[in-house]
Design an enzyme around this catalytic site. Structure first.
Site, PDB file in Angstrom:
ATOM      1  N   HIS A 301       0.887  -1.605   0.264  1.00  0.00           N
ATOM      2  CA  HIS A 301       0.033   0.143   0.176  1.00  0.00           C
ATOM      3  C   HIS A 301       0.622   0.750  -0.237  1.00  0.00           C
ATOM      4  CE1 HIS A 301      -3.080   3.215   1.594  1.00  0.00           C
ATOM      5  NE2 HIS A 301      -4.098   1.909   0.846  1.00  0.00           N
ATOM      6  N   ASP A 358      -8.155  -5.315  -0.607  1.00  0.00           N
ATOM      7  CA  ASP A 358      -8.676  -6.297  -1.403  1.00  0.00           C
ATOM      8  C   ASP A 358      -8.322  -7.545  -1.250  1.00  0.00           C
ATOM      9  OD1 ASP A 358      -9.645  -4.188  -2.319  1.00  0.00           O
ATOM     10  OD2 ASP A 358      -7.793  -3.171  -2.786  1.00  0.00           O
TER      11      ASP A 358
HETATM   12  N1  CMC Z   1       4.465  -7.602  -5.374  1.00  0.00           N
HETATM   13  C1  CMC Z   1       5.741  -7.538  -5.497  1.00  0.00           C
HETATM   14  N2  CMC Z   1       6.013  -6.444  -4.870  1.00  0.00           N
HETATM   15  C2  CMC Z   1       5.645  -5.366  -4.582  1.00  0.00           C
HETATM   16  C3  CMC Z   1       4.116  -5.399  -4.802  1.00  0.00           C
HETATM   17  C4  CMC Z   1       3.873  -6.279  -4.455  1.00  0.00           C
HETATM   18  N3  CMC Z   1       2.035  -6.489  -4.830  1.00  0.00           N
HETATM   19  N4  CMC Z   1       3.878  -4.442  -4.032  1.00  0.00           N
HETATM   20  C5  CMC Z   1       5.654  -2.984  -4.006  1.00  0.00           C
HETATM   21  N5  CMC Z   1       5.929  -4.210  -4.264  1.00  0.00           N
HETATM   22  C6  CMC Z   1       7.874  -3.761  -4.280  1.00  0.00           C
HETATM   23  C7  CMC Z   1       8.159  -3.300  -5.565  1.00  0.00           C
HETATM   24  O1  CMC Z   1       8.318  -3.987  -6.533  1.00  0.00           O
HETATM   25  C8  CMC Z   1       9.237  -2.174  -5.440  1.00  0.00           C
HETATM   26  O2  CMC Z   1      10.622  -3.189  -5.284  1.00  0.00           O
HETATM   27  P1  CMC Z   1      11.611  -2.036  -5.039  1.00  0.00           P
HETATM   28  O3  CMC Z   1      11.881  -1.290  -4.111  1.00  0.00           O
HETATM   29  O4  CMC Z   1      12.447  -3.043  -5.050  1.00  0.00           O
HETATM   30  O5  CMC Z   1      11.907  -1.501  -6.380  1.00  0.00           O
HETATM   31  C9  CMC Z   1       8.496  -1.508  -3.934  1.00  0.00           C
HETATM   32  O6  CMC Z   1       7.536  -2.930  -2.679  1.00  0.00           O
HETATM   33  C10 CMC Z   1       7.292  -0.122  -3.192  1.00  0.00           C
HETATM   34  O7  CMC Z   1       6.836  -0.645  -4.267  1.00  0.00           O
HETATM   35  P2  CMC Z   1       6.000   0.388  -4.955  1.00  0.00           P
HETATM   36  O8  CMC Z   1       5.460   0.087  -6.645  1.00  0.00           O
HETATM   37  O9  CMC Z   1       7.038   1.910  -4.999  1.00  0.00           O
HETATM   38  O10 CMC Z   1       5.203   0.562  -4.409  1.00  0.00           O
HETATM   39  P3  CMC Z   1       3.953   1.707  -4.803  1.00  0.00           P
HETATM   40  O11 CMC Z   1       3.510   2.776  -3.465  1.00  0.00           O
HETATM   41  O12 CMC Z   1       4.153   2.528  -5.263  1.00  0.00           O
HETATM   42  O13 CMC Z   1       2.923   0.864  -4.745  1.00  0.00           O
HETATM   43  C11 CMC Z   1       0.539  -0.494  -4.640  1.00  0.00           C
HETATM   44  C12 CMC Z   1       1.949   0.699  -3.670  1.00  0.00           C
HETATM   45  C13 CMC Z   1      -0.483  -1.005  -3.603  1.00  0.00           C
HETATM   46  C14 CMC Z   1       0.068  -0.081  -6.375  1.00  0.00           C
HETATM   47  C15 CMC Z   1       1.160  -1.387  -4.621  1.00  0.00           C
HETATM   48  O14 CMC Z   1       2.046  -1.952  -3.371  1.00  0.00           O
HETATM   49  C16 CMC Z   1       0.715  -2.824  -5.758  1.00  0.00           C
HETATM   50  O15 CMC Z   1       1.150  -2.988  -6.655  1.00  0.00           O
HETATM   51  N6  CMC Z   1       0.430  -3.637  -5.221  1.00  0.00           N
HETATM   52  C17 CMC Z   1      -0.619  -5.156  -5.696  1.00  0.00           C
HETATM   53  C18 CMC Z   1      -2.207  -4.277  -5.918  1.00  0.00           C
HETATM   54  C19 CMC Z   1      -3.163  -3.562  -4.927  1.00  0.00           C
HETATM   55  O16 CMC Z   1      -3.440  -5.001  -3.988  1.00  0.00           O
HETATM   56  N7  CMC Z   1      -3.810  -2.580  -4.817  1.00  0.00           N
HETATM   57  C20 CMC Z   1      -4.203  -2.337  -3.992  1.00  0.00           C
HETATM   58  C21 CMC Z   1      -3.913  -0.803  -2.938  1.00  0.00           C
HETATM   59  S1  CMC Z   1      -4.968  -0.791  -1.671  1.00  0.00           S
HETATM   60  C22 CMC Z   1      -6.783  -0.369  -2.003  1.00  0.00           C
HETATM   61  C23 CMC Z   1      -6.578   0.421  -2.174  1.00  0.00           C
HETATM   62  O17 CMC Z   1      -6.803   1.715  -1.783  1.00  0.00           O
HETATM   63  O18 CMC Z   1      -6.627   0.528  -3.973  1.00  0.00           O
END
Ligand code: CMC
Length: 424
Positions: A301, A358
């Site tokens: 998140h 989720d």
């Molecule tokens: N699986 C594997 N690795 C992950 C995941 C995941 N679900 N989420 C983040 N990472 C890794 C990412 O690859 C990165 O690694 P590194 O630092 O080595 O490059 C690190 O963790 C930070 O990730 P980020 O993409 O920079 O984080 P963000 O804050 O931009 O993204 C997120 C947040 C929710 C989009 C992301 O965690 C994600 O894609 N999660 C899966 C989709 C999901 O469950 N979304 C629902 C969010 S909750 C409901 C809502 O409010 O919508």
């Protein structure tokens, strides 16, 4: 602390500091470009406060979520969704008379104009219900074009009341069943379940366990400050676009798998793991592999870096509902194993990746008999009062300006047009 200092190209500038009611600190850069010629760069807006708001408070480090100051745990345990909607939209818990009036309006405005039913005929039966929901919400404006300045806005009530009917009709359309009209003797959650699951040929009584679970799910999704879809609603609303257009845009933003679409993606992921022999460790490894674009859906998140309080409530709720309904869902087992492996894995620990709302909502929706492609619609129904509250707050803010970010241009510098016959 009332100001911050910035040194840029040897010059020092003083920037005002704004502190919120929970001590959150923001450096006000509204005049930065005028003062310095520079803008800030914050791709993905992770460090940008886009507005001041008094609707929702989140502390991601401590796993706190409050609507108008009230902890989510208390609301999930004691409140109803209409009560929480009133709280978010109008800024206070309703008293008995206000609540009864609000409930009555949410009930009596539930029907959609008979002509609007014809719109459904045009959609393919395979249409994603999020496409139907966003189109129908935008189309409501064609029936209710008047805008209200000040006082109670009837469009807010109409939208709150009709969205659940549109959502249920979208489902009935997809399975080819006749639409079921809302009933004025039912509560918000009961009415929705009735329109989803009743058929004209049989009696249908909404099971109490489903009503209760839906009430909690809707409350948990009702607001989450400046997330992607709410920011979209605010951006669209900032151009003074009408309520229906702004909310329709929010619905589209929610649809994506990184936002509200994640609940559908979680279920599809769990099914994929089940069909692939339930080897969840293989999928944990895939999620960690930077050469593999597989992500563990329902994990991580932008704001919660410790735990998502909504996921904690839902994990318990999912267990309870499945036990009460006597459902033994292998997907829940896979979900729990995934959770355990991931929570103890260095990759997930280092990056503070925890199950989010989720991860468990999909299991619950599935237990309730709601099809996978309706999951994100369920999220949208829950988020509706939050979107409306933010749209209203923005429209009532005399200092609100059209949202218009800047950029750092990285394209070609000026060069001349080359006629077609001289190009490589
Ligand atoms: N699986 C594997 N690795 C992950 C995941 C995941 N679900 N989420 C983040 N990472 C890794 C990412 O690859 C990165 O690694 P590194 O630092 O080595 O490059 C690190 O963790 C930070 O990730 P980020 O993409 O920079 O984080 P963000 O804050 O931009 O993204 C997120 C947040 C929710 C989009 C992301 O965690 C994600 O894609 N999660 C899966 C989709 C999901 O469950 N979304 C629902 C969010 S909750 C409901 C809502 O409010 O919508």
């Amino acid at each position: 602390m009332s100001s911050a200092k910035l040194t840029l190209n040897g010059e020092e500038y003083e920037l005002p500091v704004v502190v919120g009611s929970e001590g959150e600190t923001g450096v006000d850069i509204t005049r930065l470009r005028g003062q310095t010629g520079a803008v800030t760069l914050d791709s993905g807006y992770g460090n940008t406060g886009s507005c001041k708001s008094n609707i929702c408070f989140i502390n991601g480090e401590k796993g706190i979520l409050r609507y108008r100051g009230i902890p989510i745990e208390q609301l999930a345990e004691h409140a109803t969704f209409p009560e929480v909607s009133y709280l978010l939209i109008y800024g206070k818990l309703p008293n008995a008379a206000e609540l009864s009036d609000f409930r009555e309006k949410l009930t009596y405005h539930s029907m959609i104009h008979e002509d609007m039913k014809k719109f459904f005929e045009g959609f393919s039966h395979t249409a994603h219900p999020m496409a139907i929901l966003s189109s129908m919400v935008a189309s409501l404006q064609t029936y209710y074009p008047e805008e209200v300045d000040g006082g109670e806005d009837p469009n807010i009530i109409r939208l709150m009341a009709k969205a659940k009917t549109i959502a249920a009709y979208a489902y009935k359309k997809s399975i080819g069943q006749p639409f079921i009209y809302p009933r004025n003797d039912l509560s918000y959650s009961e009415n929705f379940l009735h329109m989803m699951f009743a058929v004209p040929t049989e009696e249908y009584a909404v099971p109490e366990v489903l009503r209760q679970a839906l009430n909690v799910l809707l409350i948990l999704h009702a607001d989450h400050e400046q997330n992607c879809s709410t920011s979209t609603v605010r951006i669209v609303g900032s151009s003074q676009a009408n309520l229906y257009a702004s909310i329709s845009a929010g619905i589209c933003a929610l649809w994506g798998p990184l936002h509200g679409g994640a609940n559908q993606a979680v279920l599809e992921m769990l099914e994929q793991i089940r069909d692939d022999g339930a080897d969840y460790k293989k999928y944990v490894a895939k999620a960690k592999d930077k050469n593999d674009d597989f992500r563990m859906m329902g994990f991580g998140h932008r704001v919660y870096k410790n735990f998502d309080p909504r996921a904690t409530i839902l994990r318990k709720q999912a267990d309870e509902v499945l036990t009460k309904l006597g459902i033994n869902d292998p997907l829940l087992e896979i979900a729990k194993q995934l959770e355990e492996v991931a929570l103890n894995d260095e990759y997930f620990v280092q990056r503070n990746l925890y199950p989010n709302v989720d991860f468990y909502s999909g299991i619950l929706y599935r237990a309730m008999g709601i099809p996978t492609n309706m999951f994100t619609v369920m999220f949208a129904l829950g988020r509706l009062p939050g979107w409306i509250a933010h749209w209203k707050e923005l429209r009532e803010d005399p200092g609100a300006r059209i949202n218009r970010p800047r950029q750092i241009y990285t394209g070609p510098t000026e060069n001349d047009f080359v006629p077609l016959d001289q190009r490589d």
